[in-house]
Scaffold this motif. Structure first.
Motif, mmCIF file in Angstrom:
data_model
loop_
_atom_site.group_PDB
_atom_site.id
_atom_site.type_symbol
_atom_site.label_atom_id
_atom_site.label_comp_id
_atom_site.label_asym_id
_atom_site.label_seq_id
_atom_site.Cartn_x
_atom_site.Cartn_y
_atom_site.Cartn_z
ATOM 1 N N ARG A 90 -23.403 -49.009 7.293
ATOM 2 C CA ARG A 90 -22.085 -48.744 6.986
ATOM 3 C C ARG A 90 -22.009 -48.643 5.321
ATOM 4 N N LEU A 91 -22.277 -49.837 4.921
ATOM 5 C CA LEU A 91 -21.955 -50.342 3.419
ATOM 6 C C LEU A 91 -22.878 -49.197 2.540
ATOM 7 N N TRP A 92 -24.215 -49.137 2.941
ATOM 8 C CA TRP A 92 -25.167 -48.260 2.466
ATOM 9 C C TRP A 92 -24.577 -46.831 2.303
ATOM 10 N N GLU A 93 -24.247 -46.441 3.536
ATOM 11 C CA GLU A 93 -23.713 -45.185 3.689
ATOM 12 C C GLU A 93 -22.689 -44.715 2.563
ATOM 13 N N GLN A 94 -21.803 -45.875 2.684
ATOM 14 C CA GLN A 94 -20.512 -45.767 1.686
ATOM 15 C C GLN A 94 -20.713 -45.650 0.280
ATOM 16 N N ARG A 95 -21.739 -46.043 -0.148
ATOM 17 C CA ARG A 95 -22.194 -46.127 -1.445
ATOM 18 C C ARG A 95 -22.818 -44.553 -1.918
ATOM 19 N N LEU A 96 -23.339 -43.813 -0.755
ATOM 20 C CA LEU A 96 -24.052 -42.579 -1.167
ATOM 21 C C LEU A 96 -23.703 -41.616 -2.154
ATOM 22 N N ASP A 97 -22.214 -41.511 -2.254
ATOM 23 C CA ASP A 97 -21.664 -40.841 -3.392
ATOM 24 C C ASP A 97 -22.153 -41.270 -4.758
ATOM 25 N N LEU B 26 -28.013 -55.413 -2.562
ATOM 26 C CA LEU B 26 -28.536 -53.973 -2.882
ATOM 27 C C LEU B 26 -27.315 -53.013 -2.140
ATOM 28 N N ALA B 27 -26.821 -53.199 -1.312
ATOM 29 C CA ALA B 27 -25.850 -52.384 -0.678
ATOM 30 C C ALA B 27 -24.638 -52.464 -1.391
ATOM 31 N N ARG B 28 -24.506 -53.403 -2.371
ATOM 32 C CA ARG B 28 -23.449 -53.459 -3.513
ATOM 33 C C ARG B 28 -23.592 -52.627 -4.676
ATOM 34 N N GLY B 29 -24.889 -52.199 -4.728
ATOM 35 C CA GLY B 29 -25.244 -51.455 -5.875
ATOM 36 C C GLY B 29 -26.847 -51.707 -6.452
ATOM 37 N N PRO B 30 -27.440 -50.809 -7.245
ATOM 38 C CA PRO B 30 -28.701 -51.177 -7.912
ATOM 39 C C PRO B 30 -28.672 -52.263 -8.617
ATOM 40 N N ALA B 31 -29.776 -52.844 -8.874
ATOM 41 C CA ALA B 31 -29.939 -54.012 -9.729
ATOM 42 C C ALA B 31 -31.330 -54.262 -10.302
ATOM 43 N N LEU B 73 -31.355 -49.215 -3.156
ATOM 44 C CA LEU B 73 -31.618 -48.799 -1.713
ATOM 45 C C LEU B 73 -32.028 -47.287 -1.486
ATOM 46 N N VAL B 74 -32.855 -46.769 -0.677
ATOM 47 C CA VAL B 74 -33.047 -45.647 -0.371
ATOM 48 C C VAL B 74 -32.094 -44.853 0.810
ATOM 49 N N PRO B 75 -31.314 -43.800 0.693
ATOM 50 C CA PRO B 75 -30.396 -43.409 1.671
ATOM 51 C C PRO B 75 -31.138 -43.274 3.271
ATOM 52 N N ASP B 76 -30.322 -43.683 4.016
ATOM 53 C CA ASP B 76 -30.914 -43.545 5.525
ATOM 54 C C ASP B 76 -31.923 -44.095 5.921
ATOM 55 N N ARG B 77 -32.302 -44.978 5.341
ATOM 56 C CA ARG B 77 -33.832 -45.538 5.882
ATOM 57 C C ARG B 77 -33.507 -46.589 7.022
ATOM 58 N N LEU B 78 -32.241 -46.927 7.044
ATOM 59 C CA LEU B 78 -32.111 -47.785 8.146
ATOM 60 C C LEU B 78 -31.728 -47.245 9.493
#
Lengths: 111, 111
Positions: A90-97, B26-31, B73-78
């Motif tokens: 969820r967190l992941w997808e939220q950040r997509l934009d 990383l779910a909170r942003g790149p680093a 993170l890469v989108p949708d890989r989970l």
DNA sequence: TGTTTACTTAGGTATTGACCTAAGTATTCG
DNA sequence: CGAATACTTAGGTCAATACCTAAGTAAACA
């Protein structure tokens, strides 16, 4: 007697194809060891190690009656892993934009 | 160029607490690497091995710019792992519900 | 240009994981 | 009771994992 099941051991248990197949099989109902082991091209002691890992993870329980050991899933032991995963997802997808701009930029010169 | 991400490697990647913590971060942003590594009491080469495992799993990508490597993170890989897990969870609960009903039924006929 | 920074490579150790075979043990069947 | 069944234990191999230190390399800064 309800011991905590760290996400740790559950993910580890599920990281192996033999053990995932066992879980898939058991989701359709309990089974005895020889039945469970039959589809796998593996010596029985090797197979039993996988069963031990699954039991250690709390996902599965077994009980011996006579000379036969039956195995079943334990209710709700997947929950912590499901919760961790779906939360991250969820967190992941939220950040997509926000990510999209960054990705577009990065993909111009990937190494 | 979208390579398949077997549930296999994703579960393996997530079976380690350092790597799970990295994903949470990383779910909170790149680093960048040094930023990512900072919370861990671990030599940098050891930490970078974990990063490699995560990249190998497809969950994460990194790119070096100058002397700094940034990670995201890469989108949708989970998704595949989420799907496998939730499917099993669903089957599991269904099956146990049936069992409950069966037992309840048996107990009615019992007396 | 020399030094600092931010990794990166190389190589080593110790533990765990995934398998095996061989030889047990405990039940059940004939 | 003796044999077959269903695991179980013991012990061994080999590869992968998770860490480490030491010594690179390549940017960026003074």
């Amino acid at each position: 007697m309800v011991q905590v099941q760290p996400v740790e051991v559950v993910f580890h248990a599920l990281a192996n194809p033999t053990r995932r197949a066992m879980v898939e099989r058991l989701a359709r109902g309990p089974a005895i060891v020889s039945e469970l082991a039959e589809p796998f091209d593996m010596a029985l002691p090797s197979f039993l190690q996988h069963l031990k890992v699954l039991e250690g993870s709390g996902l599965v329980q077994s009980k011996k009656v006579g000379r036969v050991r039956s195995v079943r899933l334990v209710p709700d032991r997947l929950a912590p892993a499901v919760h961790w995963l779906t939360k991250q997802h969820r967190l992941w997808e939220q950040r997509l934009d926000q990510l999209d701009a960054y990705i577009a930029n990065m993909e111009k010169e990937d190494d």
